[in-house]
Every structure is written in structure tokens, then in C-alpha cells.
Design a protein around this motif. Structure first.
Motif, PDB file in Angstrom:
ATOM      1  N   VAL A 232       0.897  -1.059   0.014  1.00  0.00           N
ATOM      2  CA  VAL A 232      -0.047  -0.037   0.139  1.00  0.00           C
ATOM      3  C   VAL A 232       1.072   1.323  -0.104  1.00  0.00           C
ATOM      4  O   VAL A 232       1.673   1.256   0.745  1.00  0.00           O
ATOM      5  N   LEU A 233       0.741   2.100  -0.926  1.00  0.00           N
ATOM      6  CA  LEU A 233       1.523   3.256  -1.149  1.00  0.00           C
ATOM      7  C   LEU A 233       0.687   4.358  -0.590  1.00  0.00           C
ATOM      8  O   LEU A 233      -0.494   4.542  -0.875  1.00  0.00           O
ATOM      9  N   LEU A 234       1.275   5.271   0.161  1.00  0.00           N
ATOM     10  CA  LEU A 234       0.699   6.428   0.985  1.00  0.00           C
ATOM     11  C   LEU A 234       1.062   7.563   0.219  1.00  0.00           C
ATOM     12  O   LEU A 234       1.870   7.709  -0.663  1.00  0.00           O
ATOM     13  N   SER A 235       0.241   8.710   0.282  1.00  0.00           N
ATOM     14  CA  SER A 235       0.577   9.974  -0.672  1.00  0.00           C
ATOM     15  C   SER A 235       2.064  10.567  -0.254  1.00  0.00           C
ATOM     16  O   SER A 235       2.265  11.149  -1.097  1.00  0.00           O
ATOM     17  N   ASN A 236       2.599  10.292   0.888  1.00  0.00           N
ATOM     18  CA  ASN A 236       3.959  10.743   1.026  1.00  0.00           C
ATOM     19  C   ASN A 236       5.149  10.008   0.777  1.00  0.00           C
ATOM     20  O   ASN A 236       6.139   9.780   1.508  1.00  0.00           O
ATOM     21  N   ASN A 237       4.674   8.899   0.032  1.00  0.00           N
ATOM     22  CA  ASN A 237       5.457   7.741  -0.396  1.00  0.00           C
ATOM     23  C   ASN A 237       6.090   6.727   0.652  1.00  0.00           C
ATOM     24  O   ASN A 237       6.962   6.098   0.404  1.00  0.00           O
ATOM     25  N   LEU A 238       5.236   6.716   1.731  1.00  0.00           N
ATOM     26  CA  LEU A 238       5.623   5.946   2.857  1.00  0.00           C
ATOM     27  C   LEU A 238       4.809   4.605   2.229  1.00  0.00           C
ATOM     28  O   LEU A 238       3.577   4.603   2.013  1.00  0.00           O
ATOM     29  N   VAL A 239       5.360   3.296   2.336  1.00  0.00           N
ATOM     30  CA  VAL A 239       4.793   2.234   1.899  1.00  0.00           C
ATOM     31  C   VAL A 239       4.503   1.192   3.419  1.00  0.00           C
ATOM     32  O   VAL A 239       5.036   1.222   4.226  1.00  0.00           O
ATOM     33  N   LYS A 240       3.132   0.568   3.395  1.00  0.00           N
ATOM     34  CA  LYS A 240       2.640  -0.012   4.297  1.00  0.00           C
ATOM     35  C   LYS A 240       2.794  -1.598   3.937  1.00  0.00           C
ATOM     36  O   LYS A 240       2.615  -1.890   2.896  1.00  0.00           O
ATOM     37  N   CYS A 241       3.308  -2.480   5.116  1.00  0.00           N
ATOM     38  CA  CYS A 241       3.442  -3.686   4.760  1.00  0.00           C
ATOM     39  C   CYS A 241       1.760  -4.361   4.419  1.00  0.00           C
ATOM     40  O   CYS A 241       1.080  -3.985   5.302  1.00  0.00           O
ATOM     41  N   GLN A 242       1.808  -5.297   3.689  1.00  0.00           N
ATOM     42  CA  GLN A 242       0.631  -5.939   3.497  1.00  0.00           C
ATOM     43  C   GLN A 242      -0.076  -6.797   4.565  1.00  0.00           C
ATOM     44  O   GLN A 242      -1.150  -7.007   4.927  1.00  0.00           O
ATOM     45  N   THR A 243       0.923  -7.439   5.325  1.00  0.00           N
ATOM     46  CA  THR A 243       0.439  -8.328   6.462  1.00  0.00           C
ATOM     47  C   THR A 243       0.185  -7.318   7.673  1.00  0.00           C
ATOM     48  O   THR A 243      -0.818  -7.618   8.305  1.00  0.00           O
ATOM     49  N   CYS A 244       1.170  -6.491   8.227  1.00  0.00           N
ATOM     50  CA  CYS A 244       0.900  -5.817   9.634  1.00  0.00           C
ATOM     51  C   CYS A 244       0.519  -4.337   9.526  1.00  0.00           C
ATOM     52  O   CYS A 244       0.295  -3.713  10.524  1.00  0.00           O
TER      53      CYS A 244
ATOM     54  N   LYS B  69      10.232  -8.159   5.635  1.00  0.00           N
ATOM     55  CA  LYS B  69      10.901  -9.448   5.347  1.00  0.00           C
ATOM     56  C   LYS B  69      10.321 -10.589   6.442  1.00  0.00           C
ATOM     57  O   LYS B  69      10.022 -11.645   6.003  1.00  0.00           O
ATOM     58  N   THR B  70      10.333 -10.099   7.514  1.00  0.00           N
ATOM     59  CA  THR B  70       9.792 -11.128   8.744  1.00  0.00           C
ATOM     60  C   THR B  70       8.237 -11.346   8.485  1.00  0.00           C
ATOM     61  O   THR B  70       7.612 -12.296   9.282  1.00  0.00           O
ATOM     62  N   CYS B  71       7.532 -10.489   7.789  1.00  0.00           N
ATOM     63  CA  CYS B  71       5.853 -10.748   7.867  1.00  0.00           C
ATOM     64  C   CYS B  71       5.805 -11.636   6.493  1.00  0.00           C
ATOM     65  O   CYS B  71       4.700 -11.864   6.241  1.00  0.00           O
ATOM     66  N   PHE B  72       6.888 -12.007   5.565  1.00  0.00           N
ATOM     67  CA  PHE B  72       6.724 -12.748   4.633  1.00  0.00           C
ATOM     68  C   PHE B  72       6.744 -14.224   4.997  1.00  0.00           C
ATOM     69  O   PHE B  72       7.626 -14.804   4.868  1.00  0.00           O
ATOM     70  N   ARG B  73       5.654 -14.700   5.136  1.00  0.00           N
ATOM     71  CA  ARG B  73       5.320 -15.920   5.877  1.00  0.00           C
ATOM     72  C   ARG B  73       4.341 -16.878   5.074  1.00  0.00           C
ATOM     73  O   ARG B  73       3.372 -16.340   4.325  1.00  0.00           O
ATOM     74  N   CYS B  74       4.621 -18.282   5.241  1.00  0.00           N
ATOM     75  CA  CYS B  74       3.747 -19.217   4.599  1.00  0.00           C
ATOM     76  C   CYS B  74       2.536 -19.351   5.252  1.00  0.00           C
ATOM     77  O   CYS B  74       2.390 -19.317   6.592  1.00  0.00           O
ATOM     78  N   THR B  75       1.357 -19.203   4.602  1.00  0.00           N
ATOM     79  CA  THR B  75      -0.102 -19.194   5.117  1.00  0.00           C
ATOM     80  C   THR B  75      -0.198 -20.637   5.812  1.00  0.00           C
ATOM     81  O   THR B  75      -0.985 -20.462   6.701  1.00  0.00           O
ATOM     82  N   HIS B  76       0.407 -21.681   5.241  1.00  0.00           N
ATOM     83  CA  HIS B  76       0.220 -23.090   5.762  1.00  0.00           C
ATOM     84  C   HIS B  76       0.851 -23.339   7.057  1.00  0.00           C
ATOM     85  O   HIS B  76       0.356 -23.606   8.343  1.00  0.00           O
ATOM     86  N   CYS B  77       2.188 -22.911   6.933  1.00  0.00           N
ATOM     87  CA  CYS B  77       3.079 -23.272   8.266  1.00  0.00           C
ATOM     88  C   CYS B  77       3.681 -22.245   9.201  1.00  0.00           C
ATOM     89  O   CYS B  77       4.370 -22.284  10.036  1.00  0.00           O
ATOM     90  N   ASN B  78       3.436 -20.929   8.500  1.00  0.00           N
ATOM     91  CA  ASN B  78       4.041 -19.681   9.133  1.00  0.00           C
ATOM     92  C   ASN B  78       5.698 -19.747   9.287  1.00  0.00           C
ATOM     93  O   ASN B  78       6.041 -18.759   9.687  1.00  0.00           O
TER      94      ASN B  78
END
Length: 75
Positions: A1-13, A32-41
Motif C-alpha cells: 500500500v503506497l501512501l501519498s507521502n511515499n511511505l509504504v505499508k506492509c501488506q501483513t502488519c 521481510k519477517t512478515c513474508f510467511r507461509c499461510t500454511h506453516c507460518n
């Protein structure tokens, strides 16, 4: 998610992700730490992930239905 002031939000957290912390896969930004497997985490890397229907998975996971396995292997 890109905000108007060019700050990006993590899809997960939904926290702000700075360039040094980001991982981008399928056009989506993650910590990097939020990029996790849906099945096993397990934490994923770009080399060992696949996505299906917007969800992230390990490439090594074996799933119970053949239909899912066939679709997954084709990624």
C-alpha cells in the motif's frame, strides 16, 4: 500500500516499511519477517515461495488435494 507521502505499508502488519526492510513479491510490499507461509507460518524468501489466490506458501509444502497440488506446481 503506497501512501501519498511515499511511505509504504506492509501488506501483513500495515506498518510503514522503509526500503532497507522491504521485500516485494507479486507487486506487494512486506516486511521481510512478515513474508510467511499461510500454511506453516515459516518465514519465506523469494527463492522458496509461491502464491496462489493471493496467499503465500512454501514451495515444499504438500497439500491434501491433488487439484491444489497441480495448480501449485504450475507456478
Amino acid at each position: 500500500v503506497l501512501l501519498s507521502n511515499n511511505l509504504v505499508k506492509c501488506q501483513t502488519c500495515a506498518k510503514t516499511v522503509y526500503k532497507v526492510e522491504e521485500l516485494q513479491a507479486d507487486g506487494v510490499i512486506y516486511y521481510k519477517t512478515c513474508f510467511r507461509c499461510t500454511h506453516c507460518n515459516n518465514v519465506l524468501k523469494l527463492e522458496n515461495y509461491a502464491s496462489m489466490e493471493g496467499k503465500l506458501y512454501c514451495k515444499v509444502i504438500t497439500y491434501p488435494t491433488n487439484d491444489f497440488n497441480l495448480k501449485f506446481r504450475s507456478l
